[in-house]
Motif scaffolding. Structure first.
Motif, PDB file in Angstrom:
ATOM      1  N   THR A   1      54.838  80.742 -59.477  1.00 32.81           N
ATOM      2  CA  THR A   1      53.800  80.953 -58.483  1.00 32.81           C
ATOM      3  C   THR A   1      52.824  79.786 -58.520  1.00 32.81           C
ATOM      4  N   PRO A   2      52.531  79.161 -57.374  1.00 31.49           N
ATOM      5  CA  PRO A   2      51.576  78.045 -57.380  1.00 31.49           C
ATOM      6  C   PRO A   2      50.167  78.550 -57.690  1.00 31.49           C
ATOM      7  N   THR A   3      49.453  77.825 -58.550  1.00 29.85           N
ATOM      8  CA  THR A   3      48.104  78.244 -58.938  1.00 29.85           C
ATOM      9  C   THR A   3      47.023  77.277 -58.454  1.00 29.85           C
ATOM     10  N   TYR A   4      47.300  75.976 -58.509  1.00 30.03           N
ATOM     11  CA  TYR A   4      46.331  75.030 -57.961  1.00 30.03           C
ATOM     12  C   TYR A   4      46.998  73.714 -57.613  1.00 30.03           C
ATOM     13  N   LEU A   5      46.288  72.960 -56.770  1.00 31.23           N
ATOM     14  CA  LEU A   5      46.747  71.658 -56.288  1.00 31.23           C
ATOM     15  C   LEU A   5      45.763  70.596 -56.742  1.00 31.23           C
ATOM     16  N   VAL A   6      46.261  69.405 -56.968  1.00 30.59           N
ATOM     17  CA  VAL A   6      45.418  68.256 -57.279  1.00 30.59           C
ATOM     18  C   VAL A   6      45.784  67.160 -56.280  1.00 30.59           C
ATOM     19  N   LEU A   7      44.778  66.523 -55.727  1.00 31.39           N
ATOM     20  CA  LEU A   7      44.960  65.451 -54.762  1.00 31.39           C
ATOM     21  C   LEU A   7      44.091  64.276 -55.190  1.00 31.39           C
ATOM     22  N   TYR A   8      44.672  63.078 -55.179  1.00 31.08           N
ATOM     23  CA  TYR A   8      43.856  61.904 -55.501  1.00 31.08           C
ATOM     24  C   TYR A   8      44.357  60.685 -54.751  1.00 31.08           C
ATOM     25  N   ARG A   9      43.408  59.787 -54.517  1.00 30.53           N
ATOM     26  CA  ARG A   9      43.684  58.566 -53.758  1.00 30.53           C
ATOM     27  C   ARG A   9      43.926  57.414 -54.730  1.00 30.53           C
ATOM     28  N   THR A  10      45.001  56.668 -54.487  1.00 28.48           N
ATOM     29  CA  THR A  10      45.242  55.428 -55.213  1.00 28.48           C
ATOM     30  C   THR A  10      45.053  54.283 -54.216  1.00 28.48           C
ATOM     31  N   VAL A  11      45.214  53.074 -54.669  1.00 25.50           N
ATOM     32  CA  VAL A  11      45.010  51.917 -53.801  1.00 25.50           C
ATOM     33  C   VAL A  11      45.962  51.938 -52.610  1.00 25.50           C
TER      34      VAL A  11
ATOM     35  N   THR B   1      41.735  65.016 -44.100  1.00 24.49           N
ATOM     36  CA  THR B   1      43.076  64.781 -43.567  1.00 24.49           C
ATOM     37  C   THR B   1      44.109  64.849 -44.678  1.00 24.49           C
ATOM     38  N   ALA B   2      43.807  64.242 -45.814  1.00 27.96           N
ATOM     39  CA  ALA B   2      44.728  64.248 -46.950  1.00 27.96           C
ATOM     40  C   ALA B   2      44.865  65.656 -47.537  1.00 27.96           C
ATOM     41  N   GLN B   3      43.780  66.416 -47.559  1.00 26.97           N
ATOM     42  CA  GLN B   3      43.850  67.792 -48.056  1.00 26.97           C
ATOM     43  C   GLN B   3      44.771  68.635 -47.186  1.00 26.97           C
ATOM     44  N   ALA B   4      44.684  68.470 -45.874  1.00 26.05           N
ATOM     45  CA  ALA B   4      45.561  69.210 -44.964  1.00 26.05           C
ATOM     46  C   ALA B   4      47.025  68.821 -45.200  1.00 26.05           C
ATOM     47  N   ALA B   5      47.295  67.530 -45.404  1.00 21.79           N
ATOM     48  CA  ALA B   5      48.660  67.066 -45.665  1.00 21.79           C
ATOM     49  C   ALA B   5      49.173  67.600 -47.004  1.00 21.79           C
ATOM     50  N   CYS B   6      48.321  67.623 -48.000  1.00 19.64           N
ATOM     51  CA  CYS B   6      48.696  68.138 -49.315  1.00 19.64           C
ATOM     52  C   CYS B   6      48.995  69.630 -49.228  1.00 19.64           C
ATOM     53  N   HIS B   7      48.175  70.357 -48.516  1.00 22.31           N
ATOM     54  CA  HIS B   7      48.373  71.797 -48.319  1.00 22.31           C
ATOM     55  C   HIS B   7      49.725  72.044 -47.650  1.00 22.31           C
TER      56      HIS B   7
ATOM     57  N   ALA C   1      35.529  69.360 -54.871  1.00 20.56           N
ATOM     58  CA  ALA C   1      35.523  68.004 -55.424  1.00 20.56           C
ATOM     59  C   ALA C   1      35.689  68.088 -56.932  1.00 20.56           C
ATOM     60  N   SER C   2      36.269  67.049 -57.507  1.00 25.34           N
ATOM     61  CA  SER C   2      36.476  66.974 -58.946  1.00 25.34           C
ATOM     62  C   SER C   2      35.372  66.125 -59.567  1.00 25.34           C
ATOM     63  N   ASP C   3      35.329  66.094 -60.890  1.00 25.84           N
ATOM     64  CA  ASP C   3      34.386  65.223 -61.586  1.00 25.84           C
ATOM     65  C   ASP C   3      34.811  63.763 -61.467  1.00 25.84           C
ATOM     66  N   GLU C   4      36.097  63.536 -61.206  1.00 22.67           N
ATOM     67  CA  GLU C   4      36.625  62.186 -61.052  1.00 22.67           C
ATOM     68  C   GLU C   4      36.419  61.707 -59.617  1.00 22.67           C
ATOM     69  N   PRO C   5      36.034  60.458 -59.414  1.00 30.02           N
ATOM     70  CA  PRO C   5      35.909  59.955 -58.041  1.00 30.02           C
ATOM     71  C   PRO C   5      37.276  59.887 -57.367  1.00 30.02           C
ATOM     72  N   GLU C   6      37.324  60.207 -56.079  1.00 32.25           N
ATOM     73  CA  GLU C   6      38.546  60.177 -55.276  1.00 32.25           C
ATOM     74  C   GLU C   6      39.590  61.208 -55.704  1.00 32.25           C
ATOM     75  N   TRP C   7      39.149  62.283 -56.376  1.00 33.26           N
ATOM     76  CA  TRP C   7      40.026  63.383 -56.780  1.00 33.26           C
ATOM     77  C   TRP C   7      39.476  64.677 -56.195  1.00 33.26           C
ATOM     78  N   TRP C   8      40.380  65.567 -55.790  1.00 31.58           N
ATOM     79  CA  TRP C   8      40.017  66.890 -55.296  1.00 31.58           C
ATOM     80  C   TRP C   8      40.998  67.898 -55.865  1.00 31.58           C
ATOM     81  N   THR C   9      40.529  69.115 -56.077  1.00 40.07           N
ATOM     82  CA  THR C   9      41.400  70.187 -56.553  1.00 40.07           C
ATOM     83  C   THR C   9      41.282  71.368 -55.601  1.00 40.07           C
TER      84      THR C   9
END
Length: 98
Positions: free
Chosen positions: A14-24, A55-61, A78-86
């Motif tokens: 069962t999926p519990t959480y997603l992590v999304l982050y931007r790289t270069v 936009t990236a969150q919608a694509a990740c979802h 938002a996460s504690d890390e810059p350019e990261w979302w959970t």
């Protein structure tokens, strides 16, 4: 007679959480599962790295729903890390019939 092999999405938990982050050069994601414990991760081909987080969150979802073959309700933060979302998966619909 050999048994019929199940599709991969019938064996993941069962999926519990997603992590999304931007790289270069692209957006990356991870989907965390429980029962059985596991992780699926990869890159998003779209949107472009310059795209906004919404936009990236919608694509990740959408990618998470494709991987799990379930309708998911998620709550992004938002996460504690810059350019990261959970995102916490607040509801995971049932698996489609076999």
């Amino acid at each position: 007679m050999a048994g019929k092999r199940q599709p991969y999405w019938r064996t993941i938990g069962t999926p519990t959480y997603l992590v999304l982050y931007r790289t270069v050069d692209r957006w990356r994601y991870a989907i965390y599962f429980t029962e059985p414990l596991g992780i699926a991760d990869g890159t998003l081909n779209d949107p472009a790295p310059a795209s906004g987080p919404g936009t990236a969150q919608a694509a990740c979802h959408q990618k998470a729903e494709e991987v799990t073959h379930r309708r998911l309700e998620v709550l992004w933060s938002a996460s504690d890390e810059p350019e990261w979302w959970t995102a916490t998966v607040t509801s995971a619909g049932p698996l489609p019939p076999a």
